[in-house]
Design a protein around this motif. Structure first.
Motif, PDB file in Angstrom:
ATOM      1  N   TYR A  76      -7.318   3.748   1.308  1.00 25.02           N
ATOM      2  CA  TYR A  76      -7.397   4.123  -0.111  1.00 25.02           C
ATOM      3  C   TYR A  76      -7.307   5.639  -0.283  1.00 25.02           C
ATOM      4  O   TYR A  76      -6.719   6.123  -1.248  1.00 25.02           O
ATOM      5  CB  TYR A  76      -8.694   3.581  -0.739  1.00 25.02           C
ATOM      6  CG  TYR A  76      -8.771   2.084  -0.635  1.00 25.02           C
ATOM      7  CD1 TYR A  76      -7.870   1.273  -1.329  1.00 25.02           C
ATOM      8  CD2 TYR A  76      -9.710   1.463   0.186  1.00 25.02           C
ATOM      9  CE1 TYR A  76      -7.905  -0.106  -1.211  1.00 25.02           C
ATOM     10  CE2 TYR A  76      -9.755   0.090   0.309  1.00 25.02           C
ATOM     11  CZ  TYR A  76      -8.845  -0.692  -0.387  1.00 25.02           C
ATOM     12  OH  TYR A  76      -8.879  -2.058  -0.265  1.00 25.02           O
ATOM     13  N   THR A 114      -3.978   6.885  -0.879  1.00 24.04           N
ATOM     14  CA  THR A 114      -3.339   6.629  -2.176  1.00 24.04           C
ATOM     15  C   THR A 114      -3.809   7.612  -3.256  1.00 24.04           C
ATOM     16  O   THR A 114      -3.389   7.517  -4.404  1.00 24.04           O
ATOM     17  CB  THR A 114      -3.567   5.179  -2.663  1.00 24.04           C
ATOM     18  OG1 THR A 114      -4.944   5.024  -3.020  1.00 24.04           O
ATOM     19  CG2 THR A 114      -3.190   4.162  -1.601  1.00 24.04           C
ATOM     20  N   LYS A 133      -0.897   8.499  -5.271  1.00 23.69           N
ATOM     21  CA  LYS A 133      -0.714   8.245  -6.705  1.00 23.69           C
ATOM     22  C   LYS A 133      -1.921   8.543  -7.607  1.00 23.69           C
ATOM     23  O   LYS A 133      -1.762   9.008  -8.728  1.00 23.69           O
ATOM     24  CB  LYS A 133      -0.310   6.771  -6.875  1.00 23.69           C
ATOM     25  CG  LYS A 133      -0.154   6.334  -8.309  1.00 23.69           C
ATOM     26  CD  LYS A 133       0.574   5.020  -8.447  1.00 23.69           C
ATOM     27  CE  LYS A 133       0.662   4.608  -9.909  1.00 23.69           C
ATOM     28  NZ  LYS A 133       1.418   3.392 -10.120  1.00 23.69           N
ATOM     29  N   MET A 186       0.839  -1.216   0.000  1.00 22.40           N
ATOM     30  CA  MET A 186       0.000   0.000   0.000  1.00 22.40           C
ATOM     31  C   MET A 186       0.871   1.263   0.000  1.00 22.40           C
ATOM     32  O   MET A 186       0.552   2.253  -0.639  1.00 22.40           O
ATOM     33  CB  MET A 186      -0.950   0.013   1.203  1.00 22.40           C
ATOM     34  CG  MET A 186      -2.069  -1.010   1.142  1.00 22.40           C
ATOM     35  SD  MET A 186      -3.191  -0.795  -0.252  1.00 22.40           S
ATOM     36  CE  MET A 186      -4.241   0.540   0.329  1.00 22.40           C
ATOM     37  N   VAL A 218       2.038   2.975  -3.323  1.00 22.32           N
ATOM     38  CA  VAL A 218       1.144   3.782  -4.179  1.00 22.32           C
ATOM     39  C   VAL A 218       0.560   4.995  -3.439  1.00 22.32           C
ATOM     40  O   VAL A 218      -0.444   5.568  -3.859  1.00 22.32           O
ATOM     41  CB  VAL A 218       0.014   2.907  -4.778  1.00 22.32           C
ATOM     42  CG1 VAL A 218       0.548   1.977  -5.852  1.00 22.32           C
ATOM     43  CG2 VAL A 218      -0.707   2.103  -3.694  1.00 22.32           C
ATOM     44  N   LYS A 219       1.218   5.389  -2.375  1.00 19.44           N
ATOM     45  CA  LYS A 219       0.770   6.562  -1.606  1.00 19.44           C
ATOM     46  C   LYS A 219       0.722   7.802  -2.531  1.00 19.44           C
ATOM     47  O   LYS A 219       1.648   8.055  -3.290  1.00 19.44           O
ATOM     48  CB  LYS A 219       1.776   6.803  -0.466  1.00 19.44           C
ATOM     49  CG  LYS A 219       1.320   7.774   0.579  1.00 19.44           C
ATOM     50  CD  LYS A 219       2.251   7.689   1.789  1.00 19.44           C
ATOM     51  CE  LYS A 219       1.815   8.612   2.890  1.00 19.44           C
ATOM     52  NZ  LYS A 219       2.090  10.016   2.634  1.00 19.44           N
TER      53      LYS A 219
END
Ligand code: NAP
Ligand code: ZN
Ligand code: ZN
Length: 352
Positions: free
Chosen positions: A257, A260, A240, A234, A237-238
């Motif tokens: 989520y 991200t 993104k 996880m 994709v911080k």
């Protein structure tokens, strides 16, 4: 009003299996079309409704809102369709047609409430509407879609719900070439979201709990798969994504989520209906101008646009065709996420 009785499959109560039963359909009125149903997709909403997960199910319940078939009758004032044409019907079969939403082709947000293909209020016969797990359906031509002739008809059926439900937020949030999109959950909606986002030129990441789905996701068009339960993955994709489409049907933690999303990014919930748990942390939303949003299906014009896009780009659903009599087993498999990636009922089996 004149009616005819037809065969259908439905359930008499939340804790009962689906079984064959008889329902009534109206005879076509001036603006109506009668469709012999050839295929009907199986949406997780069918299961939620059959089992009264959302409350408010009226029994007997006949689910099914991913309908494709052949037109068998048209009313005297029908202009868009002829007998013998292929046609599709999705999640809505009526709306007020006059409110601000309806006037702007947003029938799904009709201010007086749209009429669902099943479990809606039947304005013609009284009682409630019955869905596509049946031999025939009668619908006002405004709510009937033209189906591209170049695609596998059974695999088109899921576009009528899974397709439009993911297409509508992709378009609303302006996904285009180079957009960074993520999808949460690889099921019926999730696999269509991947295909459609990819078709629009986005790069696509799948968040899944299921490591076993990685190869499939890549074949469907995902550039990357992140196992959502793995904290290290996880972190990769911080910050993104421009847009995340979250298709998970049950309550789950949305906060990881949100982390991200990039600045001004949006996560659109299309699956779970209800209060979020454990909580929704506003800090990253405020400090990053991030949005948590929702979206329901799509309007009729937008559904037609999506079908044409799919025709042009050869996009259909990945399906497993089943017999009507297999539906109870299919629901059990759906609950275990054991579907690749949409069940579609061959309605010829209902005639046996
Ligand atoms: P589906 O085929 O069952 O797919 C759902 C996917 O979500 C599963 O494959 C699984 O993916 C993941 N998942 C399932 N249970 C989970 C859990 N407890 N926690 C985390 N992830 C879970 O369902 P669907 O037909 O795509 O429908 C998805 C949801 O959208 C349903 O709630 C349905 O009612 C709703 N829906 C909404 C609209 C709308 O207009 N907003 C329209 C249609 C459907 P992984 O194995 O990859 O994790
Ligand atoms: Zn659906
Ligand atoms: Zn309206």
């Amino acid at each position: 009003m004149e009616t005819k009785s037809i065969k259908a499959f439905g359930t008499p109560a939340a804790d009962k299996s689906l079984e064959q039963l008889t329902i009534h359909r109206r005879e076509v009125t001036a603006k109506d079309i009668e469709i012999e149903i050839l295929y009907c997709g199986v949406c997780h909403s069918d299961l939620h409704t059959a089992r009264n997960d959302w409350g408010g199910t009226i029994y007997p319940a006949v689910p099914g809102h991913e309908i494709v078939g052949k037109i068998t009758k048209v009313g005297s004032d029908v202009t868009k369709f002829n007998v013998g044409d292929l046609a599709g019907v999705g999640c809505l079969v009526d709306s007020c047609r006059t409110c601000e939403s309806c006037k702007h082709d947003l029938e799904q947000y009709c201010l007086t409430g749209f009429t669902g293909t099943y479990n809606g209020k039947d304005k013609h016969l009284g009682g409630h509407t019955f869905g596509g797990y049946s031999e025939k359906v009668v619908v006002d031509e405004h709510f009937v879609l033209k189906v591209p002739a170049n695609l596998n008809l059974a695999a088109v059926a899921p576009l009528l719900c899974a397709g439009i439900t993911t297409w509508s937020p992709l378009k609303h949030w302006n996904v285009k070439q180079g957009s960074k999109v993520a999808v949460v959950g690889l099921g019926g909606l999730g696999h269509m979201a991947i295909k459609l986002a990819r078709g629009l030129g986005a790069t696509v990441t799948l968040f899944s709990r299921s490591a076993g789905k990685t190869a499939d996701a890549k074949e469907l068009g995902a550039d990357e798969v992140i196992i959502s339960t793995d904290v290290e993955q996880m972190k990769l994709v911080k910050g993104k994504f421009d847009l995340i489409i979250d298709t998970v049907p049950y309550v789950h933690d949305v906060n990881p989520y949100v982390g991200t999303l990039n600045i001004s990014g949006t996560i659109v919930l299309v699956g779970y209906l209800g209060g979020l748990e454990p909580f929704l942390n506003t800090v990253p939303m405020i400090l990053g101008r991030k949005s948590v949003a929702g979206s329901v299906i799509g309007g009729i014009a937008e559904t037609q646009e999506m079908l044409e896009f799919c025709g042009k780009h050869n996009i259909v659903s990945e399906i497993e065709v089943i017999k009507m009599q297999d539906i109870n087993h299919a629901y059990e498999r759906m609950l275990k996420s054991d579907v690749k990636y949409r069940f579609v009922i061959d309605m010829a089996s209902l005639k046996n």
